[in-house]
Design an enzyme around this catalytic site. Structure first.
Site, mmCIF file in Angstrom:
data_model
loop_
_atom_site.group_PDB
_atom_site.id
_atom_site.type_symbol
_atom_site.label_atom_id
_atom_site.label_comp_id
_atom_site.label_asym_id
_atom_site.label_seq_id
_atom_site.Cartn_x
_atom_site.Cartn_y
_atom_site.Cartn_z
ATOM 1 N N ASP A 180 30.220 -26.765 -66.654
ATOM 2 C CA ASP A 180 30.374 -27.304 -68.153
ATOM 3 C C ASP A 180 30.094 -25.983 -69.135
ATOM 4 O O ASP A 180 28.984 -25.808 -69.308
ATOM 5 C CB ASP A 180 29.934 -28.404 -68.850
ATOM 6 N N HIS A 181 30.986 -25.191 -69.153
ATOM 7 C CA HIS A 181 30.652 -23.712 -69.701
ATOM 8 C C HIS A 181 30.225 -23.712 -71.068
ATOM 9 O O HIS A 181 29.546 -22.866 -71.661
ATOM 10 C CB HIS A 181 31.773 -22.584 -69.414
ATOM 11 N N ASP A 238 40.798 -32.033 -72.198
ATOM 12 C CA ASP A 238 40.364 -30.813 -72.236
ATOM 13 C C ASP A 238 39.031 -30.307 -72.728
ATOM 14 O O ASP A 238 38.318 -29.411 -72.080
ATOM 15 C CB ASP A 238 41.691 -29.970 -72.406
ATOM 16 N N HIS A 243 33.055 -30.968 -72.900
ATOM 17 C CA HIS A 243 32.480 -30.146 -73.553
ATOM 18 C C HIS A 243 31.756 -30.495 -74.827
ATOM 19 O O HIS A 243 30.422 -30.556 -75.295
ATOM 20 C CB HIS A 243 33.149 -28.647 -74.135
HETATM 21 O O1 LIG Z 1 37.413 -25.560 -71.106
HETATM 22 C C1 LIG Z 1 38.066 -24.953 -71.851
HETATM 23 O O2 LIG Z 1 37.657 -24.273 -72.775
HETATM 24 C C2 LIG Z 1 38.384 -23.252 -73.534
HETATM 25 C C3 LIG Z 1 37.649 -23.022 -74.886
HETATM 26 O O3 LIG Z 1 36.589 -22.331 -74.740
HETATM 27 P P1 LIG Z 1 35.604 -21.479 -75.469
HETATM 28 O O4 LIG Z 1 34.519 -21.113 -74.692
HETATM 29 O O5 LIG Z 1 36.688 -20.183 -75.700
HETATM 30 O O6 LIG Z 1 35.347 -22.234 -76.660
HETATM 31 C C4 LIG Z 1 39.815 -23.757 -73.984
HETATM 32 O O7 LIG Z 1 40.743 -22.763 -74.334
HETATM 33 C C5 LIG Z 1 40.591 -24.459 -72.528
HETATM 34 O O8 LIG Z 1 41.584 -24.835 -73.005
HETATM 35 C C6 LIG Z 1 39.566 -25.392 -72.032
HETATM 36 O O9 LIG Z 1 40.141 -25.873 -70.781
#
Ligand SMILES: O=C1O[C@H](COP(=O)(O)O)[C@@H](O)[C@H](O)[C@H]1O
Ligand SMILES: NC(=O)C1=CN([C@@H]2O[C@H](COP(=O)(O)OP(=O)(O)OC[C@H]3O[C@@H](n4cnc5c(N)ncnc54)[C@H](OP(=O)(O)O)[C@@H]3O)[C@@H](O)[C@H]2O)C=CC1
Length: 489
Positions: A180-181, A238, A243
């Protein structure tokens, strides 16, 4: 750089090596860690995908990706060549049994059996089970192997369970790293430091002092090249199911005994299990969904979601939820969670609004203290305080913000969250990855919302691209006398 310790030699196998994620995030992240001295010279990165490519052709694509997705000041020809020398490529339909696997197994024929192997699944989640089966069939799984699973882990509880079961047949849970980034973001991890290393904040971290919490992740971009995926997903699946619920967990959890993976994951799981279920009946009052229509962002006209897609769609690009954590610490404290594509600005933040001082000594009621944790951009912490208005003879209050940026040494931008997570998997540290029971608890809470939406219990609203979302999301807070952060700035 002493804070980046070199990891032990490893082999990283990326399934989905020609895809968007690999090119845009994974290869640049690994390059950066090589640049910072964290990757040993005998590490190998092996790409696998169905497209027939020679090693040289793959290396040429990787070179282009580094040039396209990394700032030029981090690219030095010597380092790029050193990185590319680590790369290999195998043409492989990894979901099928075939002699194509020989090209992968032969790369491991002479490898030390205890060398770290990371299998990174940057491909469609429905393939995860069959890739694991094949890794097992072709004898590639060792005791020192780990598998990294990209999101989404399913689109509901049933599909998540099937993916987890499929992978779990071949890898024990301790070898499974669900990425989960958001957990790799510096300021998300900072929630733990701020809460538990500052008695001042920790003492006030409960319903006694906190009135509400807002968690926002808004983007100015639309669905870009990912419309096919996004339209089957939508904002709740998503961003919120994974997240933003993870961020909520860090904000709401009880103090773990340590920073050991299971201590932290147990604490997060307790929060997920304490989330008040949203039912088909309550979804209408607790949730808002919407799609963007044409609008203007950064002075440019942008089309609406349906125009971009070119087909009718019932997929939301905005979702807001009023969540409740039913524990004594959070009794009656609303957690407002919100995410949007094509919003007015890109911002991810946590806003904690404290209860106002119950004093009449200043005449007018003092403003609520407010703590803003800026996840991105301009990572930092802001605390709104009441101070005496110095301009007036009468004792009068006004607000002042204590605002500190959180920066890397020398003002460098924070590393992309993938960098840390990719190397954590090599180091065998799963604390910033999600355990199976967390994923499933998150689906248990999210699925009834999705069902209510599917059954049209909550109307689909619209909002103009470049706005902050539909008016109904404002009303969600207004019922409690709250406003979204941007409205109170
Ligand atoms: O996992 C995802 O995250 C991005 C947004 O990531 P961020 O680090 O730029 O806040 C999102 O654009 C994407 O749709 C989603 O799959
Ligand atoms: N892109 C992003 O920003 C993000 C992506 N993700 C997730 O990461 C994963 C990959 O996404 P993304 O890179 O965008 O997708 P892409 O469609 O761009 O890439 C998919 C990759 O999988 C490969 N592939 C497909 N089928 C097979 C197969 N049977 N055997 C081997 N390789 C195969 C494709 O190559 P080929 O056709 O040559 O086989 C390609 O390399 C998805 O789970 C996605 O949800 C998560 C967060 C962000």
């Amino acid at each position: 750089m002493e804070h980046f310790q070199q990891v032990e030699p490893f082999d990283y196998v990326i399934f989905g090596a020609t895809g968007d994620l690999t090119m845009r995030k994974l290869l640049p992240a690994l390059y950066n860690r090589l640049r910072l001295g964290q990757i040993p010279d005998d590490a190998r990165i092996i790409g696998a995908a169905r497209t027939e490519l020679s090693r040289e052709a793959y290396v040429a694509r990787a070179r282009e990706a580094l040039e396209r997705f990394l700032p030029s000041d981090v690219l030095s020809p010597g380092l790029v060549d050193r990185f590319l020398a680590r790369l290999d490529y195998v043409t492989l339909d990894s979901s099928r049994q075939s002699e194509q696997w020989d090209s992968l197994t032969s790369l491991f024929a002479k490898a030390q059996p205890d060398r770290v192997r990371v299998f990174y699944f940057a491909t469609a989640p429905q393939l995860y089970g069959s890739i694991c089966e094949n890794l097992h069939r072709y004898g590639l799984i060792t005791a020192n192997s780990r598998v990294v699973l990209e999101k989404p882990i399913g689109t509901d509880m049933a599909t998540a369970t099937a993916i987890n079961d499929g992978v779990g047949q071949y890898f024990p849970e301790k070898q499974i790293y669900r990425i989960d980034h958001y957990l790799g973001k510096e300021t998300v991890q900072n929630v733990l430091a701020l809460r538990f290393a500052n008695p001042l904040i920790n003492a006030a971290w409960s319903a006694e002092h906190i009135e509400s919490v807002q968690i926002t992740a808004a983007e100015t971009v639309g669905v870009e090249g990912r419309a096919a995926y996004y339209d089957t997903s939508g904002a709740l699946r998503d961003m919120i199911q994974n997240h933003l619920l993870q961020v909520l967990c860090l904000v709401a959890m009880e103090a773990p005994d340590s920073l050991e993976a299971d201590a932290v994951r147990n604490a997060k799981l307790a929060v997920l299990n304490a989330l008040r279920p949203i039912t088909e009946a309550s979804a209408a009052t607790e949730t808002v969904r919407a799609q963007y229509t044409a609008g203007v962002i950064g002075g440019e006209n942008v089309p609406g979601y349906l125009e971009e897609l070119g087909t009718p769609s019932a997929t939301e690009t905005f979702a807001a939820v009023r969540a409740w954590v039913d524990t004594p610490r959070w009794k009656n404290v609303p957690f407002y969670i919100r995410t949007a594509k094509r919003s007015a600005r890109k911002v991810s933040e946590i806003v904690v609004t404290f209860r106002p001082a119950a004093t009449t000594m200043f005449g007018a009621a003092p403003a609520s203290n407010r703590l803003v944790l800026r996840i991105q951009p301009n990572e930092g912490v802001e605390l709104r305080l009441n101070v005496k208005n110095p301009a007036l003879d009468v004792f009068n209050l006004h607000t002042a913000d204590l605002d500190t940026s959180i920066r890397m040494e020398g003002g460098m931008p924070f590393p992309d969250s993938y960098e840390r997570l990719l190397l954590d998997a090599v180091r065998g540290d799963p604390v910033l990855f999600i355990r199976r029971d967390e994923v499933e608890a998150a689906w248990r809470w999210a699925e009834p919302v999705l069902d209510a939406w599917k059954h049209n219990k909550v109307p689909m609203q619209t909002y103009s691209a470049g706005s902050y979302g539909p008016e109904q999301a404002t009303r969600l807070l207004a019922e409690h006398g709250d406003t979204w952060h941007e409205a109170s700035e």
